[in-house]
Scaffold this active site. Sequence first.
Site, short mmCIF file in Angstrom:
data_model
loop_
_atom_site.label_atom_id
_atom_site.label_comp_id
_atom_site.label_asym_id
_atom_site.label_seq_id
_atom_site.Cartn_x
_atom_site.Cartn_y
_atom_site.Cartn_z
N TYR A 181 0.83 -1.21 0.00
CA TYR A 181 0.00 0.00 0.00
C TYR A 181 0.86 1.26 0.00
O TYR A 181 0.40 2.34 -0.34
CB TYR A 181 -0.94 0.04 1.21
CG TYR A 181 -2.02 -1.02 1.20
CD1 TYR A 181 -2.20 -1.88 0.11
CD2 TYR A 181 -2.88 -1.17 2.29
CE1 TYR A 181 -3.19 -2.85 0.11
CE2 TYR A 181 -3.87 -2.15 2.29
CZ TYR A 181 -4.02 -2.99 1.21
OH TYR A 181 -4.99 -3.96 1.21
N LYS A 185 3.35 -15.48 2.65
CA LYS A 185 3.30 -16.25 1.40
C LYS A 185 4.76 -16.58 1.06
O LYS A 185 5.28 -16.20 0.00
CB LYS A 185 2.59 -15.40 0.33
CG LYS A 185 2.21 -16.14 -0.94
CD LYS A 185 1.06 -17.11 -0.75
CE LYS A 185 0.84 -17.89 -2.05
NZ LYS A 185 -0.05 -19.04 -1.86
N ASP A 193 -5.18 -6.58 6.12
CA ASP A 193 -6.39 -5.85 5.73
C ASP A 193 -7.50 -6.86 5.42
O ASP A 193 -8.63 -6.76 5.91
CB ASP A 193 -6.04 -5.02 4.48
CG ASP A 193 -7.14 -4.04 4.11
OD1 ASP A 193 -8.11 -3.91 4.88
OD2 ASP A 193 -7.02 -3.41 3.04
#
Length: 356
Positions: free
Chosen positions: A142, A191, A247
Amino acid sequence: MNKNIAVIRGDGIGPEIVGQAIRVLDKIAQQYGHSFTYTEVDMGGCAIDKWGEPLPKAQLDKCLASDSVLLGAVGGPKWEGMEGSKRPEKGLLSLRAGMGLYANNRPAKLWPQLADASPLKPSIVAKGIDFIVVRELIGGVYFGEHKTEVVNGEKVATDVMPYSEHEIERIGRIGFETAMKRRKKLCCVDKANVLDTSRLWRAVMHRLQPEYPEVEYSEMFVDNAAMQICKDPSQFDVIVTENMFGDILSDEASMITGSIGMIPSSSLGEGTCGLYEPIHGSAPDIAGQNKANPIGTILAAAMMLKYSFDMDAEAAAIEAAVNRVLDKGLRTGDCMAEGCTLVTCTGMGDAVLAEL
Ligand code: NAD
């Protein structure tokens, strides 16, 4: 203890719900011999109306000078057409950046009395849902570079996801420290099978781990975590994760508890000064009608006592009072069910005070 709390009542139902949380804080202060003073801060639509901008510097400075900040909610249809920098929500982003709040803690707790509100099967809910998502708030994709360019005649968009070791270490510590204040289980969600940032996260977490020998530490890929939150949320105590994964997972986590008016959240940075607020917005559809559920804000005040002021017993007393009010079947309109008694926002505040 003497504490100076910056209070942002904000817009819509904000003033109503914050009013009830302050009554609860005052009662706690009286019972436990503390002194809380409140500094009123204008932020959001009301600040735009009064000062022409959503968070004037003098208002931010009041927050920076406080021991902690309690927020209701900001925004509403009146300010929706305004340009980006003049929107109420910009005040919130400026507050987070101005206070350097890099860790967002969002608890997902299902109150057994509201179990019917969860979209999960009763057999899953029966095992209990009580965990916290610790989300990195001011780094990652972000905040990395965003660009769209034309390559070989077509548009190509790129978003960069940078993370440095110090950014991971500081949020990792919050994850471990939060686990230490709870059931001492921490799961790092990432991940790492694909992303370099995730592999760096794991390396940093492994470095921190020996400092917290009491914490049972584990790791999980984010796609699996999204499934496990639906399949068996009882396995989690604290999840720590990067900004975008957090989020998404924190919204999933609040959804399974089924009650938007009940959930608090905190944002922390360096030091103990934090921002505490309910997860919902300003609910303009019910503003000014004394209908809002103040419990999310009351529990945000309890989180402030626990995480910023180290007042564990006081926070536990508030949670226990809320529990007893729910046991008695008192509900505001958002979580009203058959056989329960409908109360107003003030009525809910009265009930929590009575249980304290
Ligand atoms: P919302 O959370 O305000 O409301 C969604 C629905 O939930 C509404 O029907 C509302 O009545 C209900 N609701 C929310 N909180 C409640 C409570 N405590 N008690 C009873 N019912 C409750 O979301 P929205 O309608 O999408 O947004 C309204 C405004 O709030 C917008 O301007 C939005 O930008 C702003 N917003 C602010 C924050 C914040 O200040 N942190 C967060 C989200 C949205």
